[in-house]
Motif scaffolding. Sequence first.
Motif: not given
Length: 539
Positions: A178-180, A189-190, A143-144, A149-150
């Motif tokens: 996750f995207m920036n 991190y994932k 979901a994150d 998510a931050k």
Amino acid sequence: MNADYFPPIIVNTAYNHTSMAETTNGTHNNINGDSAVAHANGSPATYSTPSRVTLHLGHMPSKKDIKAPWPRTPSRVDPNNPPWPAYRGYHEYSFAHATMGVRLPTILGKAIDDASRTLNEQYAEDKIVDLVECLERMDALMADLSGNAKLRPIVDDGEGDVALWNKEIAKYFQGKDFMNAPWLFAEAYKYRRLHECFSVSKYWKDYDVFYRQKCDTFSRSTDAVFELSMRFAEPFKLSENMSSKEKAESERLMFLELTQVCLWGNSTDLSLLINMTEEQIKSLQSTGGDHLAATEKNILGNHLNKLWETVKVLREKTGGRIDFVLDNAGFELYCDFVYADFLIQTGLAKQIRFHGKRYPWFVSDVTRKDWDWLLNTMVYGHLFPKASEVERESLRRLGARWKQYEKDGRWQYEQHPFWCTGYTFWDLHSEAPDLFLHLSRSDLVFFKGDLNHRKLTYDCAAPASIPFDISIGPMASAAGAPKICSLRTVKSDVVVGLGDNGDAIAEELDKEEPGWKISGKYAVVLLSEGRPGEKVRFA
């Protein structure tokens, strides 16, 4: 656009009753529609959205095409601001976008499927309940990831890297998602969050959701496995009838070929080849001499001969220690072992240190479990039912010799917490000084694969012509930096070390083969001389 044309600037302006609605000759412009008229007639004023004033800057200098200075100066480089622009998930032109938006959710989905399969094989309630909670944490991670998510801090699960992770998040990535965040950090991190799903459990702390995939891929590597085992099952010997010059040349040629075997073994990366067929795997893993000769032209940054000149003098030294910072388990690790075996047998190295990961990482990276599984499967396993008895015996002999290297200390497996952090290797010197000092005592350190290359080069948009020494920063320039060789098949955007014509080569490939940076068709063998022998200094 005409050089003399200046586009108008539109300015939103607030107005003070009638004063701004009056022109220089005292008449009213209908700036605010009826409200201005009503106010002029003494009626209560009502205000709508202000109109806009257009300014024509026809007499000002034209805009200049000012380019930001790259690379950043060392004092301005940090994990969120690499030496050259970072690749980030929202960059639609980069592989980062496809990875963060598609590949990582797909990989996580397969990991959830694997854990669900294991759940269905359990019978003890306490283990079932514990694994269900792991799956719930994986769902939360999905979901994150899907919801961008931050990035939150890592839960203290007892791992030696928690402090490093949370320091980096707090210092450089507060409020990042996750995207920036830079792609390299967000991707790492994932995988750290995925480990956390299990590391806080009671029974499943060491569970590897990728283990089945790694074993299965090696089992489908039959042709390439036996191509090598049938050649190297017996200890390597040169003919006694050869002259010293002929022996030296034969050894050189074999070194160059085995370096290519070690290089192209990296083609089998499970994070990229999730749905690959057996025939496609065989094609990638072809290790025949003709194939290697044909593929050398695809080594864009080629320091093979320079590497040989570096390695051949190690035999004359009393040490002769070589390190491998490992990449993929299975067939690539098998190729690494074949290469390391040759280095030991020829005396080019006296001792070899292998550096793996403490827990499952980037799908197929080597863990201690993968190391033990490969050696024991070769000696005792029945992984290749269609193999002949001669082929199976060749594999057993090879495995037995390698296990003996481990027993007598010539091969050693190590796993430092730093390898599973979000830091690049530019920060190895400052964040893991013990590891840097350890590597500085090596005569040569091989960094295998795409991820290690990305971490060496800060995974940023450096020009392809930038020398390898420059792109790896402190790993080449810090006092005590070891000699480094990156063996990497190109599977992501960063490409450096292609020589003075590197930018032109990259531009030409961009036009002719738009997917060349992620195809695995091209490779680099890049060497840095480092600063060995100098006393290591830490701030």
